[in-house]
Write a protein that holds these residues in place. Sequence first.
Motif, short mmCIF file in Angstrom:
data_model
loop_
_atom_site.label_atom_id
_atom_site.label_comp_id
_atom_site.label_asym_id
_atom_site.label_seq_id
_atom_site.Cartn_x
_atom_site.Cartn_y
_atom_site.Cartn_z
N MET A 275 0.74 -1.24 0.20
CA MET A 275 0.02 0.20 -0.27
C MET A 275 1.24 1.07 0.10
N SER A 276 0.60 2.51 -0.82
CA SER A 276 1.14 3.29 -0.46
C SER A 276 0.36 4.93 -1.35
N GLU A 277 1.06 6.08 -1.59
CA GLU A 277 0.33 7.09 -1.75
C GLU A 277 -0.56 6.74 -2.90
N ARG A 278 0.50 6.24 -4.50
CA ARG A 278 0.10 5.53 -5.56
C ARG A 278 -0.67 4.26 -6.13
N THR A 279 -1.00 4.19 -4.42
CA THR A 279 -2.33 2.76 -4.54
C THR A 279 -3.64 3.43 -4.73
N THR A 280 -4.77 2.96 -5.58
CA THR A 280 -6.54 2.92 -5.36
C THR A 280 -6.61 2.11 -5.10
N PHE A 281 -6.95 1.65 -4.36
CA PHE A 281 -8.22 0.61 -4.10
C PHE A 281 -9.51 0.81 -4.63
N ALA A 282 -10.33 -0.19 -5.70
CA ALA A 282 -11.38 -0.22 -6.23
C ALA A 282 -12.29 -0.14 -5.79
N HIS A 283 -13.42 -0.01 -5.07
CA HIS A 283 -14.85 -0.25 -4.04
C HIS A 283 -14.11 -0.19 -3.33
N GLY A 284 -13.50 -0.54 -2.05
CA GLY A 284 -14.08 -0.58 -0.58
C GLY A 284 -14.87 -0.22 -0.11
N ILE A 285 -15.96 -1.44 0.01
CA ILE A 285 -17.05 -1.46 0.44
C ILE A 285 -16.89 -2.28 2.07
N TRP A 286 -16.45 -3.25 1.67
CA TRP A 286 -16.28 -3.88 3.87
C TRP A 286 -15.45 -4.00 3.70
N VAL A 287 -15.12 -2.84 4.84
CA VAL A 287 -13.90 -2.09 5.70
C VAL A 287 -14.31 -1.98 7.12
N THR A 288 -13.39 -2.32 8.03
CA THR A 288 -13.37 -2.16 8.94
C THR A 288 -13.04 -0.16 9.58
N ASP A 289 -13.42 -0.61 10.55
CA ASP A 289 -12.73 1.07 10.97
C ASP A 289 -11.26 1.07 11.07
N GLU A 290 -10.70 0.24 11.47
CA GLU A 290 -9.44 -0.26 11.25
C GLU A 290 -8.73 -0.29 9.75
N ASP A 291 -9.31 -1.29 9.18
CA ASP A 291 -9.50 -0.67 7.28
C ASP A 291 -8.83 0.33 6.94
N ILE A 292 -10.36 1.63 7.52
CA ILE A 292 -10.02 3.02 6.97
C ILE A 292 -9.29 3.10 7.35
N GLU A 293 -8.45 3.00 8.96
CA GLU A 293 -7.33 4.74 9.38
C GLU A 293 -6.32 4.04 8.71
N ARG A 294 -5.67 2.48 8.12
CA ARG A 294 -4.98 1.80 7.95
C ARG A 294 -4.35 2.76 5.80
N ILE A 295 -5.63 2.52 5.87
CA ILE A 295 -5.91 3.25 4.03
C ILE A 295 -5.33 5.04 4.34
N ALA A 296 -6.35 5.92 5.02
CA ALA A 296 -5.91 7.11 5.57
C ALA A 296 -4.19 6.99 5.82
N ARG A 297 -3.61 6.30 6.63
CA ARG A 297 -2.38 5.89 6.86
C ARG A 297 -0.94 6.75 6.42
N ARG A 298 -1.60 4.71 5.25
CA ARG A 298 -0.40 5.08 4.04
C ARG A 298 -0.83 5.85 2.35
N GLY A 299 -2.53 6.63 2.29
CA GLY A 299 -2.38 7.62 1.98
C GLY A 299 -2.78 7.49 0.38
N THR A 300 -3.14 6.11 0.51
CA THR A 300 -3.90 5.57 -0.75
C THR A 300 -5.45 5.98 -0.60
N SER A 301 -5.65 5.82 -2.37
CA SER A 301 -7.30 6.64 -2.60
C SER A 301 -7.50 5.35 -2.72
N VAL A 302 -9.05 5.68 -2.84
CA VAL A 302 -10.40 5.19 -3.34
C VAL A 302 -11.26 4.89 -3.90
N SER A 303 -11.48 4.46 -4.90
CA SER A 303 -12.65 4.69 -5.79
C SER A 303 -13.85 4.44 -6.08
N HIS A 304 -15.17 4.77 -5.32
CA HIS A 304 -15.89 4.46 -5.50
C HIS A 304 -16.96 4.76 -6.80
#
Length: 511
Positions: A275-304
């Motif tokens: 995971m990095s700031e160049r990573t995009t996760f497509a969808h990202g629906i079934w995430v926990t609060d801890e998942d979201i914290e990790r995504i934010a910390r790594r600067g990863t984007s999510v495509s909705h």
Amino acid sequence: MTGTLIRGAQVITMDAATGSTPVSRDIRIDGGVFTEIGTDLPAQVGDEVIDGTGMLVTPGFVNAHTHSWEYLYKGRYDNMPLELWMLYAYPILGGTPTSPDIVRLRTLMFAMESMKNGVTTLVDDVLETPGQDLDQLAAVAGAYESIGIRANVSGHVINRPFVDTLPFVADWLPDDLVRQVRAQPVLSADEYLDYSRTAFERHHGAAGGRVRYMLAPSGPQRCTDDLLVGATELAAEYDAEVHIHVLETKTQAVTGDELYGGQTLVEHLDGIGAMSERTTFAHGIWVTDEDIERIARRGTSVSHNAISNLKLGSGVLPWRRYHDAGVNLGLGTDGCSSSDTPRLMEVMKTAALLHKVTEPDLTRWSTVDEVLRAATIGGARSAVLDGSVGSIEVGKRADLVMFDTETLAFLPTNRLENHLVYSENGSSIVRVMVDGVTTVLDGRLTLIDEDAVIASFRAEMPGIREEQDRLDRVNDAFAPAFSRMYEQASGMPTAVNRWTGDERTWVHQPV
């Protein structure tokens, strides 16, 4: 080279100063970039002067997750959850390789419909069955170069046997089918990374920088760890996007539990350094609060991908929780088989509406400003392009859309940004520009003969349908086991439930 001056338009800049609020501005374009933005700008000798009176100008829209290759399947399937739908749209036993000529035609068709709806940048995750070769990739890149659109183009890769990427099915399928699937060739991590290095050399920065290559491991459950980590490292080397499908469905949440000893897929990716700031996760629906914290910390984007997620019954992305955590969001149409449209304006309206029914607190509903950000600068950031596109600012590439506000969609005129998201569907677009070049004018493509492309595409359709029908019959043998897997996973507890908020059950019920 002459410049272009747009005078007296209402402009949504999406910059830090005015954001999504329309302001009256003149815009000067020279050398493919915005060179001046202000009021009462004088015309220079040789300028093309465009009267912006009654016009709304926006940044070009960024489709932050799509699959052009699915264009051949538009309108074909309905009422299938993702895993069952993939059985048909992504034929497990492969198919006849698609010729570069067909690849070029389907890409042009997809790009034509996209650009007429104001999309100037595509994040195109291209998969070919049984596998992508360099000629097919070149056909995609060449099509985008000729039509004038901006695109990140991938080599989508799955390097685990498909039956081993899902829970339960390998035990429920006949042994001979499992053997056939496991006998299908898959790339090693080194083979994929070598292929990608060649693709970077040939296509990254082509068409004056408009066409770029990106890495696209299909998903953590579908790819080996060395490929996921290697793709992340190679993306850093080329400052490119790495695009991964993550936690689109509840079945995928169950898959994480099954494959990784109770870890979520996000936790696993973070743990291995994928995971990095160049990573995009497509969808990202079934995430926990801890998942979201990790995504934010790594600067990863999510495509909705709101429309696709609804059609496949996948669930609802936690829009407000992502925003609260500071996660960058883009908007995507997904493929034309799961959403049946490449028109991003439909996704914009859906995203603006969908998240108003997920909770009663109106202060946490999605806003027009948030949706427009996701459709422009948010998508550009996810594509590793926010330094050059996504907003109308001096020094950025001149990608824009011009809407006629004298149309019925904008009457009676109130807040233009609200009309844009809720009332307009693309029918008021009079001009699209990419790199300062007009690519759509009054509803017609300017750089290609769209009538000839459509005629050629129609001529190929009988053969395409014949192959699709054959593949459907082959894959019918897998359907009972895949349906059973979906039902089994639907009833299993996971760490998060995006339908009801309940952590132990998954039922459709009104919100």
